[in-house]
Design an enzyme around this catalytic site. Structure first.
Site, short mmCIF file in Angstrom:
data_model
loop_
_atom_site.label_atom_id
_atom_site.label_comp_id
_atom_site.label_asym_id
_atom_site.label_seq_id
_atom_site.Cartn_x
_atom_site.Cartn_y
_atom_site.Cartn_z
N HIS A 172 -0.68 -8.48 -4.04
CA HIS A 172 0.30 -9.37 -3.39
C HIS A 172 -0.80 -9.19 -1.79
O HIS A 172 -1.35 -8.46 -1.41
CB HIS A 172 1.38 -8.59 -3.61
N HIS A 176 0.21 -8.63 2.04
CA HIS A 176 1.11 -8.26 3.07
C HIS A 176 1.44 -9.35 4.31
O HIS A 176 -0.40 -9.88 4.81
CB HIS A 176 0.56 -6.86 3.32
P1 5GP Z 1 0.41 -1.99 -2.29
O1 5GP Z 1 0.38 0.03 -1.59
O2 5GP Z 1 0.39 -1.58 -3.60
O3 5GP Z 1 -0.52 -2.99 -1.58
O4 5GP Z 1 2.04 -2.43 -1.51
C1 5GP Z 1 3.10 -2.52 -2.49
C2 5GP Z 1 4.16 -2.27 -1.58
O5 5GP Z 1 5.24 -3.20 -2.66
C3 5GP Z 1 4.94 -1.42 -0.44
O6 5GP Z 1 4.07 -1.81 0.98
C4 5GP Z 1 6.11 -1.04 -1.07
O7 5GP Z 1 7.50 -1.04 -0.36
C5 5GP Z 1 6.35 -2.40 -2.16
N1 5GP Z 1 7.14 -2.12 -2.88
C6 5GP Z 1 7.04 -1.40 -4.49
N2 5GP Z 1 8.51 -1.69 -4.98
C7 5GP Z 1 8.85 -2.56 -4.18
C8 5GP Z 1 10.42 -3.28 -4.95
O8 5GP Z 1 10.93 -2.96 -6.18
N3 5GP Z 1 10.50 -4.22 -3.80
C9 5GP Z 1 10.34 -4.68 -2.95
N4 5GP Z 1 10.62 -5.62 -2.19
N5 5GP Z 1 9.00 -4.00 -2.46
C10 5GP Z 1 8.37 -3.20 -3.38
#
Ligand code: 5GP
Ligand code: ZN
Length: 137
Positions: free
Chosen positions: A101, A103
């Site tokens: 993903h 951000h």
């Molecule tokens: P990563 O650290 O993998 O780049 O970021 C994962 C992101 O996903 C985090 O910023 C976290 O807040 C978000 N996230 C985790 N679970 C959920 C969810 O169930 N719904 C949404 N909308 N965001 C999520």
């Protein structure tokens, strides 16, 4: 391929709620539940790819185009002064959800967030590092 247990695949399938801002066939974008700043959006492919390295070029192109549109909208709709694009790839880089993903984080002059701390190269080190990376491109 879908992943049955992946939280973002569940969002794509509508099995858990999400606040979607965009759905364009191959891609969706929705609000991060724990935003760095309010209006922080995650852009994901509907197909399950673990990291950037697994995403086909045509799909990442669409994801970046979506991220660009979202950043533009954050500036208009939220009066953001800027926005960050970020992508954590692999656990060492802070990836927690292994469905790749991007951000899109709206930024404000007054948000108080700091840039990453910077390191220094030793004499001659920069060229060695450059050569190593260039070898695999
Ligand atoms: P990563 O650290 O993998 O780049 O970021 C994962 C992101 O996903 C985090 O910023 C976290 O807040 C978000 N996230 C985790 N679970 C959920 C969810 O169930 N719904 C949404 N909308 N965001 C999520
Ligand atoms: Zn997934």
């Amino acid at each position: 391929m879908e992943n049955k247990d992946c939280i973002f695949c569940k969002i794509v399938r509508g099995e858990i709620p999400s606040s979607n801002v965009l759905d364009n066939g191959k891609i969706i974008a929705f609000l991060d539940v724990n935003p760095v700043n309010k209006g922080h959006v995650l852009v994901v492919a509907k197909e399950h790819y673990e990291t950037l390295l697994d995403i086909p070029d045509n799909i990442i192109k669409d994801m970046i185009i979506a991220a660009k549109k979202i950043g533009k909208s954050q500036r208009k709709a939220l009066k953001a002064d800027g926005f960050n694009l970020g992508m954590n790839n692999f656990a060492a880089a802070g990836q927690e959800v292994f469905h790749a993903h991007i951000h899109v984080i709206p930024r404000f002059e007054s948000d108080g967030l700091k840039h990453w701390p910077a390191k220094k190269y030793d004499e001659g080190e920069m060229d060695k590092v450059r050569e190593k990376i260039a070898t695999f491109l």
